[in-house]
Design an enzyme around this catalytic site. Structure first.
Site, PDB file in Angstrom:
ATOM      1  N   GLU A 138       0.874  -1.169   0.000  1.00  0.00           N
ATOM      2  CA  GLU A 138       0.000   0.000   0.000  1.00  0.00           C
ATOM      3  C   GLU A 138       0.906   1.212   0.000  1.00  0.00           C
ATOM      4  O   GLU A 138       1.520   1.547   1.018  1.00  0.00           O
ATOM      5  CB  GLU A 138      -0.924  -0.041   1.228  1.00  0.00           C
ATOM      6  CG  GLU A 138      -1.980   1.045   1.249  1.00  0.00           C
ATOM      7  CD  GLU A 138      -1.579   2.190   2.152  1.00  0.00           C
ATOM      8  OE1 GLU A 138      -1.142   3.237   1.608  1.00  0.00           O
ATOM      9  OE2 GLU A 138      -1.698   2.058   3.373  1.00  0.00           O
ATOM     10  N   CYS A 142      -1.397   8.906   3.260  1.00  0.00           N
ATOM     11  CA  CYS A 142      -1.282   8.240   1.959  1.00  0.00           C
ATOM     12  C   CYS A 142      -2.508   8.485   1.096  1.00  0.00           C
ATOM     13  O   CYS A 142      -2.464   8.324  -0.126  1.00  0.00           O
ATOM     14  CB  CYS A 142      -1.068   6.742   2.158  1.00  0.00           C
ATOM     15  SG  CYS A 142      -2.367   5.939   3.118  1.00  0.00           S
TER      16      CYS A 142
END
Length: 690
Positions: free
Chosen positions: A256, A295
């Protein structure tokens, strides 16, 4: 001063040799140090596999879910201990709430899903039976079993708690021991929460280990049953993913990575609309929450050509009202970056983007409340504008992992979609519009480049969790640059730690393995009605074949009068024939289900406490007046329930129901769920810590 120890091989261990300083993000002062030197990474992995794995796998999914729940309760009771440590990372109270309590919430979420969506077994049966032969003596079924290696979790610095817990929850529920490797920056907070988990005493030995400091050669020792989950930069992730040991052993690697997420302003969301105001609020929030160190933060703001000035003006005004400073000071809305090194990195990346864009807000001096701007890692929000985003790639290629955002115009929706796709894979994209046609065109055009997409408008705004909020029940991840992985997503996150196995064999053999009755398997009949048996006395495969009942025209008319369902196919013979489906008046499907219950239910007080569900109902053949039906009722699956002290011990029994006509053809098939009393001597299913 904090001295962070590692937790390895069941003991706390201080790292030997060189130590890494831990720095207060607000003051720039040293608050502690840590080191992972001297740890035997190979032994840690072996300890997880040989000690932690067997102990965790000895529990059922439901037992592991209860462990998660009790840990979550314990952490929530101690949550205020963690906030002061979080402030040292530069996080405000609101930022810390997402990290700390949001992380704990993932444990609660998976505790709930573990008991609802998984069987109370050490394996999980997935999907329907697959027929593989003409006569039904050879069938297939899928099961999921825990991987027998260790899960290595490499986490980023931006969410020291949530980043750890959102990986631990599905892994522990799956029965896989974990080695947690947080970023050294912020690891003092991870360490505190990790220690609190151990102090609950809920987890068996070997289930958890912690590395504070560099991972160095850890990945050199992973094997085919291990799993690696990484969160961080795309460059680091690609480097780790291509490690020889990972490639050689085909180790599962879930990545990720930070991505250039976008938010698109729909052409209908002009100034003065609720959607325009929502857009400005959402972009500002994503630039300033965690000082833009998420993120999922918005890096590219895509707006209709002609609205650039209005967007820049509105964003600049809102950003100007954001107070920057010490997060413990009242009124401060944005703290510093996580470290001075991070500040240097963000400044360098922003400068590189400015080769293709002009700065329209930010830069220069800015005020800091309650702290020294230079000693801390403070960085003010910066808004850029790229006039030609289709040809200038810098805003689509370079990520400043902080409060930096680039505005870019589009001429039509196809161009907006093209710009969204130019990020080459994102964790999340959002669209602010109240026009369903705009939403369909943009979402379907950009979806394959995103892991999650939010459509925000006046209807959903009040309850929306926002652009940047991953949720336990939805997938978190994305294609391409975003890493190509998936985390969470409810049960999907658990299956990453499980091996899917296709079984083949006779129905009786598959039933014996899965403890779930498969059609065609051996059935057991008994003079005692199954509703007279306790949960513990019932066995998978116990079957009742009922007496018969002939359906009459009076039955059909009586049910129509009672229910109010006077659909023509039930009431008019000529019209029923004319539709090309029926041969004449047909009995109500729901009457057939009711009549079936009248055939198989034992009416007297007994172990069956309640009927609370009917699933997968299909009417396979019509029933006409004059047809005769009977029922085959079979125990399909049993699930013991954890019941609070003082309540009746009980379990859930799923019954396979097949209603047959006089030709022995199925006319209706379904499952019913009943709560059934357990024997008073039944052992409790709540797990005990090993």
């Amino acid at each position: 001063m904090l001295l962070l120890q590692n937790f390895a091989l069941g003991e706390w261990a201080e790292g030997l040799g060189p130590k890494t300083d831990l720095i207060h993000a607000v003051t720039g002062e040293k608050i502690g140090e840590t080191s992972s030197h001297g740890l035997d990474f190979k032994a840690m992995l072996q300890y997880a596999r040989r000690v932690g794995g067997p102990s965790l796998r000895a529990y059922t999914f439901h037992q592991r879910a209860l462990i998660l729940k009790r840990i979550a309760i314990a952490l929530m009771e101690r949550k205020e201990e963690f906030y002061p440590l979080s402030y040292m990372t530069g996080a405000t109270r609101a930022d810390s709430w997402v990290d700390i309590e949001g992380g704990i919430a993932t444990f609660f979420a998976y505790a709930s899903r573990g008991r609802r969506e998984f069987t109370n077994e050490r394996f999980h049966v997935e999907g329907p039976t697959e027929p593989l032969s003409k006569n039904g003596t050879f069938v297939g079924r899928h099961i999921l079993v825990p991987m027998e290696g260790a899960a290595v979790h490499i986490n980023a610095f931006n969410f020291p708690v949530w980043g750890m817990l959102e990986k631990l929850a599905p892994a522990l529920l799956a029965g896989v021991p974990c080695i947690v490797k947080p970023s050294t920056t912020g690891s003092h907070l991870t360490h505190a929460v990790f220690k609190a988990i151990l102090e609950t005493g809920e987890l068996p030995k070997g289930a958890l280990q912690l590395i504070c400091g560099e991972a160095r050669t850890l990945l050199e020792h992973v094997e085919e049953q291990d799993i690696v989950a990484f969160t961080g930069s795309a460059a680091t992730g690609q480097k780790l993913k291509s490690s020889p040991s990972i490639m050689q052993h085909s180790v599962r690697f879930n990545m990720e990575a930070d991505s250039l997420n976008c938010s698109i302003l729909g052409p209908d969301a002009v100034p003065g609309t609720e959607e325009f105001d929502l857009f400005i609020k959402e972009v500002t929030r994503e630039m300033t929450t965690k000082a833009g160190q998420k993120c999922t933060a918005i890096r590219r703001t895509i707006v209709p050509a002609g609205l650039e000035e209005a967007v820049i003006e509105a964003l600049s005004k809102r950003l100007a009202s954001t107070s920057i400073g010490d997060p413990t000071v009242e009124g401060v809305r944005m703290g510093p970056l996580a470290s001075r090194g991070q500040r240097t990195s963000v400044a360098s990346s922003a400068e590189a983007i400015r080769a293709a864009a002009e700065r329209v807000y930010g830069g220069g001096d800015f005020a800091v409340v309650g702290a020294d701007r230079e000693k801390g890692a403070f960085f003010a929000p910066e808004l850029l504008y790229c006039a030609d985003p289709l040809t200038r790639l810098e805003p689509h290629d370079i990520e400043a992992f902080g409060p930096v955002n680039t505005i870019m115009p589009y001429r039509d929706l196809s161009e907006a979609v093209q710009l969204a796709r130019m990020g080459r894979g994102s964790l999340v994209g959002s669209l602010i519009t109240h026009d369903p046609k705009v939403a369909q065109e943009v979402i379907l055009g950009a979806a394959c480049y995103h892991g999650r997409m939010l459509v925000l408008d006046r209807t959903s705004a009040k309850e929306s969790t926002g652009h940047g909020s991953p949720l336990p029940n939805l997938v978190h991840g994305g294609p391409g640059r975003a890493g190509g992985g998936e985390e969470m997503g409810g049960a999907r996150g658990v299956t990453h730690y499980l091996q899917r196995v296709a079984l083949q064999g006779s129905p009786s053999m598959i039933t014996a393995i899965t403890r779930e009755w498969t059609k065609g398997a051996e059935e057991h009949t008994d003079p005692v009605h199954p509703f007279r048996k306790t949960f513990d006395e019932l066995a998978v495969g116990d079957t009742l074949i009922t007496k018969s009942r002939t359906i009459t025209l009076d039955d059909v008319e009586a049910f129509a009068k009672l229910s109010g369902d006077t659909f023509y196919a039930h009431m008019n013979d000529e019209e029923a024939r004319s539709n090309g489906v029926f041969e004449g008046r047909v009995a109500h499907g729901y009457f057939i289900v009711s009549a079936a219950a009248g055939l198989f239910v034992d009416p007297d007080l007994g172990p069956v406490l309640a009927n609370y569900g009917l699933e997968k109902l299909r009417f396979t053949k019509p029933v006409y007046p004059g047809d005769t039906i009977h029922v085959r009722l079979t125990v399909k699956q049993k699930t013991a329930k954890d019941t609070p002290e003082g309540t009746i011990p009980q379990g859930v029994v799923e019954w396979d129901v097949e209603v047959m006509n006089q030709l022995n053809e199925a006319v209706a098939v379904y499952s019913i769920l009943t709560l059934v009393r357990r024997s008073l001597t039944a052992a409790p299913i709540a797990p005990q810590a090993a």
